[in-house]
Design a protein around this motif. Sequence first.
Motif, PDB file in Angstrom:
ATOM      1  N   ASN A 195       0.951  -1.264  -0.097  1.00 21.36           N
ATOM      2  CA  ASN A 195       0.113  -0.156  -0.003  1.00 21.36           C
ATOM      3  C   ASN A 195       0.648   1.270   0.056  1.00 21.36           C
ATOM      4  OD1 ASN A 195      -2.234  -1.905   0.305  1.00 21.36           O
ATOM      5  ND2 ASN A 195      -2.495  -1.436   2.366  1.00 21.36           N
ATOM      6  N   ALA A 241     -11.980   5.284   1.193  1.00 16.23           N
ATOM      7  CA  ALA A 241     -12.560   4.089   2.124  1.00 16.23           C
ATOM      8  C   ALA A 241     -13.123   3.068   0.959  1.00 16.23           C
ATOM      9  CB  ALA A 241     -13.233   4.518   3.364  1.00 16.23           C
ATOM     10  N   VAL A 271     -10.763   1.667  -1.695  1.00 16.42           N
ATOM     11  CA  VAL A 271     -10.038   0.626  -1.163  1.00 16.42           C
ATOM     12  C   VAL A 271     -10.695  -0.698  -0.695  1.00 16.42           C
ATOM     13  CG1 VAL A 271      -8.094   2.400  -0.725  1.00 16.42           C
ATOM     14  CG2 VAL A 271      -9.515   1.631   1.084  1.00 16.42           C
ATOM     15  N   SER A 272     -11.776  -0.707  -0.353  1.00 14.37           N
ATOM     16  CA  SER A 272     -12.458  -1.905   0.156  1.00 14.37           C
ATOM     17  C   SER A 272     -12.895  -2.755  -1.117  1.00 14.37           C
ATOM     18  CB  SER A 272     -13.843  -1.453   0.896  1.00 14.37           C
ATOM     19  OG  SER A 272     -14.843  -0.946  -0.053  1.00 14.37           O
ATOM     20  N   CYS A 288      -8.236  -4.258  -4.652  1.00 12.83           N
ATOM     21  CA  CYS A 288      -7.529  -3.722  -3.801  1.00 12.83           C
ATOM     22  C   CYS A 288      -6.636  -4.586  -2.673  1.00 12.83           C
ATOM     23  CB  CYS A 288      -7.770  -2.317  -3.219  1.00 12.83           C
ATOM     24  SG  CYS A 288      -8.220  -1.049  -4.306  1.00 12.83           S
ATOM     25  N   LEU A 341      -7.497   7.950   7.538  1.00  8.38           N
ATOM     26  CA  LEU A 341      -6.984   6.835   6.918  1.00  8.38           C
ATOM     27  C   LEU A 341      -6.460   5.920   8.012  1.00  8.38           C
ATOM     28  CD1 LEU A 341      -4.902   7.987   3.769  1.00  8.38           C
ATOM     29  CD2 LEU A 341      -7.439   7.020   4.008  1.00  8.38           C
ATOM     30  N   ARG A 352      -9.583   4.415  10.057  1.00  6.22           N
ATOM     31  CA  ARG A 352     -10.231   3.421   9.428  1.00  6.22           C
ATOM     32  C   ARG A 352      -9.560   2.400   8.907  1.00  6.22           C
ATOM     33  NH1 ARG A 352     -14.925   6.010   5.718  1.00  6.22           N
ATOM     34  NH2 ARG A 352     -15.085   8.016   6.770  1.00  6.22           N
ATOM     35  N   ILE A 372      -6.800   1.894   7.047  1.00  6.07           N
ATOM     36  CA  ILE A 372      -6.188   1.772   5.978  1.00  6.07           C
ATOM     37  C   ILE A 372      -4.885   2.044   6.104  1.00  6.07           C
ATOM     38  CG2 ILE A 372      -6.107   3.067   3.638  1.00  6.07           C
ATOM     39  CD1 ILE A 372      -9.134   3.608   4.084  1.00  6.07           C
TER      40      ILE A 372
END
Length: 212
Positions: A2, A69, A72-73, A77, A96, A99, A101
């Motif tokens: 990431n 969000a 990327v869910s 990803c 981020l 959450r 990430i």
Amino acid sequence: MNLILLGAPGAGKGTQAELLSEKLSIPAISTGNMLREAIANGSALGQKVKKLMDEGCLVPDDVVIDIVAERVSRPDCSNGFILDGVPRTLPQAEALQERGILIDHVISIEIADAVIEGRMTGRRVCGKCGASYHIIANPPKTDGVCDQCGEQLTIRKDDAPETVRHRLGVYHQLTEVLKDHYAACGQLRLIDGNKPIADVNRDIMEAIGAQV
Ligand code: AP5
């Protein structure tokens, strides 16, 4: 894997995000492209952000974080992603993290302010797929036409010199502080963005420990 790509407007984040996406087989997620797409579609989101973007101002943090969000869910990803243009403020970086990430590497593409205006005046973009070109440094194969999807290339409205100057001010005021934030987390790598595109790409690949 990431990744976050940081850098001033015109530093080359979008250009490098596309190249890295191809080489690493993970999606490039550009908040600027997603917001421009929302404007082009005339959606409620697009109407909310159009004026801010045309003026070179940031859109509200919560708007951007919700979009990222959700993006990327998605399943594509699951092996990683490249964030291009987000986070842009300290509250976005914190959101981020809150959450879940999580980020492996943060690349800041470094370029002098004086170089930026030339980059922006020469930039041509595809309104359909978001690909970015430069009339001298990275021209399309056919003048004015996107290599990837055949769409006519255009000049971004926020690339007008006075808007670029405003965007640069916003970068120095609100975004540059993220370098200290991620340096403190031990995640920051500085990359010289003044080199040719292929060399910048090679330096980023080396910095993240990917095979060149
Ligand atoms: P966004 O689209 O993200 O714009 P930006 O960050 O200002 O960055 P740019 O897209 O202008 O530049 P880039 O670094 O990607 O450079 P590029 O690769 O194209 O955001 C636009 C707006 O959306 C914001 O102002 C804001 O309103 C809103 N927004 C987006 N994200 C947000 C967020 N998280 N929070 C709040 N608001 C948000 O390269 C530039 C040119 O240089 C091209 O022509 C390219 O071909 C050329 N070039 C690239 N690399 C090189 C090189 N090494 N040598 C020579 N030329 C090069």
